[in-house]
Enzyme design. Structure first.
Site, PDB file in Angstrom:
ATOM      1  CG  PHE A 161      23.084  11.470  23.209  1.00 31.12           C
ATOM      2  CD1 PHE A 161      23.536  12.242  24.266  1.00 31.12           C
ATOM      3  CD2 PHE A 161      22.085  11.986  22.393  1.00 31.12           C
ATOM      4  CE1 PHE A 161      22.997  13.507  24.517  1.00 31.12           C
ATOM      5  CE2 PHE A 161      21.541  13.236  22.634  1.00 31.12           C
ATOM      6  CZ  PHE A 161      22.006  13.996  23.691  1.00 31.12           C
ATOM      7  N   PRO A 246      16.050  -4.590  13.123  1.00 34.16           N
ATOM      8  CG  PRO A 246      14.994  -5.956  11.540  1.00 34.16           C
ATOM      9  CD  PRO A 246      16.090  -4.937  11.680  1.00 34.16           C
ATOM     10  CD  GLU A 248      19.720   0.172  17.295  1.00 37.47           C
ATOM     11  OE1 GLU A 248      19.805   1.221  17.961  1.00 37.47           O
ATOM     12  OE2 GLU A 248      19.986   0.113  16.081  1.00 37.47           O
ATOM     13  NE  ARG A 249      14.020   0.549  15.318  1.00 39.88           N
ATOM     14  CZ  ARG A 249      13.743   1.101  14.144  1.00 39.88           C
ATOM     15  NH1 ARG A 249      13.014   0.434  13.258  1.00 39.88           N
ATOM     16  NH2 ARG A 249      14.180   2.310  13.845  1.00 39.88           N
ATOM     17  NE  ARG A 274       9.475  -0.164  55.540  1.00 37.20           N
ATOM     18  CZ  ARG A 274      10.294   0.581  56.261  1.00 37.20           C
ATOM     19  NH1 ARG A 274      11.406   0.035  56.736  1.00 37.20           N
ATOM     20  NH2 ARG A 274      10.028   1.848  56.493  1.00 37.20           N
ATOM     21  CD  GLN A 285      -8.832  -5.289  48.586  1.00 39.32           C
ATOM     22  OE1 GLN A 285      -9.204  -4.110  48.592  1.00 39.32           O
ATOM     23  NE2 GLN A 285      -9.671  -6.312  48.693  1.00 39.32           N
ATOM     24  N   GLY A 369      17.447   3.766  20.031  1.00 36.48           N
ATOM     25  CA  GLY A 369      16.982   2.789  19.055  1.00 36.48           C
ATOM     26  C   GLY A 369      15.850   3.344  18.202  1.00 36.48           C
ATOM     27  CG  ASN A 372       8.880   3.996  22.734  1.00 35.65           C
ATOM     28  OD1 ASN A 372       9.877   3.457  22.255  1.00 35.65           O
ATOM     29  ND2 ASN A 372       8.369   3.624  23.892  1.00 35.65           N
ATOM     30  CD  GLU A 373       7.468   9.832  21.409  1.00 38.58           C
ATOM     31  OE1 GLU A 373       6.909   9.879  22.519  1.00 38.58           O
ATOM     32  OE2 GLU A 373       8.675   9.518  21.270  1.00 38.58           O
TER      33      GLU A 373
END
Length: 389
Positions: A161, A246, A248-249, A274, A285, A369, A372-373
């Site tokens: 990756f 810091p 990178e995030r 459209r 609405q 990075g 999120n966990e």
């Protein structure tokens, strides 16, 4: 809500970015990058010549000298992502936010002099290799080894990756140089394209960011000279990694805010043009209420990210605060893009629309990075009095 963190210099710089986009970030170019699976070198070099790439390289090495003032990079992200150039913005980020800072902050003077001038011009493309097939967020579990031999190290293992992995000339690589999983058992080495036993592997087929190459890297008895040990210090890999987290995030948080802002603009334009049941989509609405929610979310997102930009400029953005920015911004980005894609109806599922590509591109922001966990775990540890990056 009007943002106020940019000064005249940043707005002048924005003009340079827009001029570059007019000349180089056309729909044709974006489609070509997606088809080829990588950003061509000519585009990277043109960006460097225009002064919008190499921003994090110090001026004495030919760069912009703007590593601490990330507002310039935020301007680049805003403008390029606004025209659907997410893959190009990603390639810029790997160079300026990941690869270059390791050399700037932690490289020896010889390493800086050797690599930074050529990275400033995009003659050398950098990549950061940490993740492995069996080790993602838990980097203590890596198995790529660097065995000390006379004059250097022999590297064996694999990474996966790796963004810019196929095109990279220089790979900043996290390796194991000691026993066990203590912090001092790890180091960072600079692996060069063309070294015997270094294979870039194939481009990986992925959900989004199709125009930015991602690859698996393999190392089979790759000899790396001692002068390619980052900073000239063995066992400092984890410390070096923590120093750049810091930034990178923060960069992921900024990318999320840029994408959310772009999605709102695309969706307002689309729903104005459209029609359905005899009226514009924006005149329903439900559409107006959804867009109102998105607009407020984007304003709140930028208010938070802007605060983080200023904190980073002042050297006050901690790893824990950056983790908050990363997970919160990427979550809000995902909510905004999902809502905006829905308002595009069937066209939101077509790759010719930028909202579709941005939606796919955004999914990885909650993964790389540090997932999120993991970001939530970092923040919760701090709250419990057990800090950890």
């Amino acid at each position: 809500m009007e943002r106020d963190i940019y000064d005249e210099d940043h707005e002048d710089f924005r003009g340079l970015v827009k001029d570059f986009i007019k000349r180089h970030v056309t729909n044709e170019a974006i489609q070509r990058w997606d088809a080829e699976g990588e950003i061509d070198r000519a585009a990277m070099r043109a960006a460097a010549e225009a002064g919008i790439l190499g921003l994090s390289v110090p001026e004495e090495f030919g760069g912009g000298g703007m590593l601490r003032d990330y507002r310039y990079r935020a301007v680049v992200g805003e403008e390029i992502i606004a025209v659907g150039g997410g893959s190009l913005a990603g390639a810029f980020g790997i160079q300026d936010d990941l690869a270059v800072p390791y050399l700037v902050h932690m490289g020896t003077e010889e390493q800086k002099a050797k690599w930074l001038p050529r990275m400033a011009t995009a003659e050398v493309i950098g990549a950061l290799a940490m993740t492995e097939p069996g080790a993602g967020s838990d980097l203590r579990g890596i198995s790529t080894t660097a065995k000390k031999v006379e004059g250097g190290y022999v590297i064996n293992g694999a990474k996966t990756f790796i963004s810019s992995g196929k095109t990279a000339d220089l790979v900043v690589t996290f390796v194991k140089t000691g026993e066990g999983n203590r912090p001092d058992a790890f180091s960072i080495v600079l692996i060069e394209n063309g070294m015997d036993g270094f294979d870039h592997g194939k481009k990986l087929s992925k959900l989004g960011s199709h125009g930015h190459d991602t690859a698996e890297l393999s190392f089979t008895d790759v000899f790396v000279p001692e002068e390619n040990l980052l900073g000239g210090q063995e066992g400092r890999g984890f410390v070096q990694l923590m120093m750049n987290l810091p930034l990178e995030r923060l960069s992921i948080g900024v990318a999320g805010a840029c994408a959310a802002q772009a999605a709102l603009a695309w969706t307002v334009d689309y729903t104005k043009s459209r029609e359905a049941f005899g009226q514009r989509i924006i005149d329903f609405q439900n559409t107006r209420f959804k867009l109102a929610d998105v607009a407020a979310t984007v304003d709140a997102l930028w208010a938070y990210v802007d605060r983080a930009l200023l904190a980073y400029k002042d050297g006050k953005l901690s790893a824990e605060e950056a983790a908050k920015v990363k997970f919160w911004a990427s979550e809000r980005e995902w909510e905004v893009l999902d809502t905006c894609l829905q308002l595009h109806g069937g066209y939101g599922y077509m790759n010719e629309y930028p909202i579709t590509r941005a939606f796919a591109d955004a999914r990885v922001h909650r993964i790389y990075g540090g997932t999120n966990e993991i970001m939530r775990d970092i923040v919760s540890r701090q709250l419990a009095g057990k800090p950890g990056a």
